[in-house]
Design an enzyme around this catalytic site. Structure first.
Site, PDB file in Angstrom:
ATOM      1  N   THR A   1      12.635 -14.382  37.307  1.00 15.99           N
ATOM      2  CA  THR A   1      12.998 -14.984  36.024  1.00 15.99           C
ATOM      3  C   THR A   1      12.133 -16.155  35.895  1.00 15.99           C
ATOM      4  OG1 THR A   1      14.928 -15.531  34.900  1.00 15.99           O
ATOM      5  CG2 THR A   1      14.715 -16.204  37.130  1.00 15.99           C
TER       6      THR A   1
ATOM      7  N   VAL B   1      14.155  -9.689  30.579  1.00 14.79           N
ATOM      8  CA  VAL B   1      13.203 -10.858  30.251  1.00 14.79           C
ATOM      9  C   VAL B   1      13.814 -12.150  30.612  1.00 14.79           C
ATOM     10  CG1 VAL B   1      11.788 -11.767  28.164  1.00 14.79           C
ATOM     11  CG2 VAL B   1      12.129  -9.449  28.395  1.00 14.79           C
ATOM     12  N   CYS B   2      13.157 -13.002  31.165  1.00  8.73           N
ATOM     13  CA  CYS B   2      13.655 -14.379  31.257  1.00  8.73           C
ATOM     14  C   CYS B   2      14.964 -14.310  32.044  1.00  8.73           C
ATOM     15  CB  CYS B   2      13.672 -15.099  30.199  1.00  8.73           C
ATOM     16  SG  CYS B   2      13.769 -16.947  30.276  1.00  8.73           S
ATOM     17  N   SER B   3      16.026 -15.124  31.531  1.00  6.79           N
ATOM     18  CA  SER B   3      17.259 -15.102  32.024  1.00  6.79           C
ATOM     19  C   SER B   3      18.136 -13.771  31.921  1.00  6.79           C
ATOM     20  CB  SER B   3      18.183 -16.343  31.546  1.00  6.79           C
ATOM     21  OG  SER B   3      18.326 -16.131  30.174  1.00  6.79           O
ATOM     22  N   GLY B   4      17.331 -12.830  31.422  1.00  2.98           N
ATOM     23  CA  GLY B   4      18.176 -11.616  31.429  1.00  2.98           C
ATOM     24  C   GLY B   4      18.411 -10.937  32.843  1.00  2.98           C
TER      25      GLY B   4
END
Length: 324
Positions: A127, A107-110
């Site tokens: 992202t 998720v996102c910056s993961g």
């Protein structure tokens, strides 16, 4: 683990964004109320509890190394990425869980954690719209799709910023249990089952680095100051005192586009801002320099897969008595 259950291992760390953890967790939890059997396990690299981005403590079940093989390994994001390198222990825990998981999701910056461990090499990924360029620059072997809400490449899934983790989790539930159950989960949580358009509909106007050459930077000022003015190739070249050939070459070499398309992109951002302020779509088209509402609608359809009015319904600030 009971037959038919699906273990979801979520790897958390100090600074993790809480919504990246809670959003997908609520989707899986709601699916359980409707007949699914997801077992959500929060783990950390060391097994110690962590502190989220808003200061809330997150209790974990144990270390990633002791976690049973998960059906899904979920890597949430945090504001610390991509500002800081991925810690070695977090990278090691990520590789371990990914190697043992049925599928891997971020998720996102993961995505930066997955990217740092090589798990995205040769794959398509996304992202948050603010950092897609950084992901592509840091990991050139990854094919970054900057406008996607989420991307699936084989058994690897990546999603855009924060709430896109809910979209991703709904897609995983649909993959596991079919569209009827995922639709019921979406209804229960009062969210879209599948959002129209990409994440660019959420981005702020005029994002990205300014052009390097003074001539191209001047065009931004000219169009912004007078969107409805004559900004044809000939008109721009004359006002900047350069030849049309030179101006076209500058755009091609520096911006990878044409003068006409660049002017249109500035007008498009201005129109989005006007819609956000409460102007009608027709008025926004006129003020932003589009020859008609229909021409603005075509650009919105191409860029966002939304009409101007649909965009405004979702994102405009409510204002009363706005002339239009």
């Amino acid at each position: 683990m009971n037959a038919g259950s699906h273990r979801v291992a979520v790897l958390v760390y100090d600074g993790v964004k809480l919504l990246d953890v809670a959003g997908p967790g609520e989707v899986f939890g709601e699916a359980n109320l409707l007949g699914a059997d997801y077992r959500i396990a929060l783990v950390s690299a060391s097994g110690a509890d962590v502190t989220s981005s808003i200061g809330m403590r997150i209790a974990v079940e144990g270390s990633a190394a002791r976690e049973p093989d998960p059906g899904t390994f979920l890597m949430p994001g945090g504001d610390i990425y991509p500002r800081t390198p991925v810690a070695p222990d977090l990278a090691e825990a990520t590789r371990d869980l990914a190697a043992r998981a049925g599928r891997v999701a971020s998720v996102c910056s993961g995505a930066f954690v997955l990217g740092a461990t090589g798990l995205l090499n040769g794959k398509r990924a996304t992202t948050h719209w603010k950092i897609t360029g950084e992901l592509a620059a840091r990991h050139p072997q990854v094919r970054v799709e900057p406008d996607a809400i989420y991307v699936r490449d084989g058994t690897t899934y990546t999603s855009a910023g924060v709430t896109a983790g809910i979209d991703l989790a709904l897609a995983l539930v649909e993959e596991d249990h079919g569209p009827d159950l995922s639709r019921e989960v979406a209804r229960s949580l009062v969210v879209y089952l599948q959002r129209a358009g990409g994440q660019s509909q959420f981005s702020a106007p005029l994002q990205g680095p300014p052009p390097r050459s003074p001539a191209l930077r001047g065009i931004v000022d000219l169009v912004t100051a007078d969107p409805a003015g004559d900004h044809s190739l000939t008109g721009l070249a004359g006002r900047l005192n350069v030849s049309t050939r030179h101006l076209t070459r500058l755009f091609r070499e520096e911006m990878g586009t044409t003068p006409a398309r660049y002017v249109e992109s500035i007008r498009f951002d201005i129109a989005k801002s006007l819609l956000d302020q409460g102007h009608t779509a027709t008025r926004a088209a006129s003020l932003a320099g589009f020859p008609s509402y229909e021409s603005l609608r075509r650009v919105f359809a191409r860029e966002l897969s939304l009409s101007p009015t649909a965009y405004q319904r979702r994102f405009a600030t409510a204002r009363r008595d706005q002339p239009g």
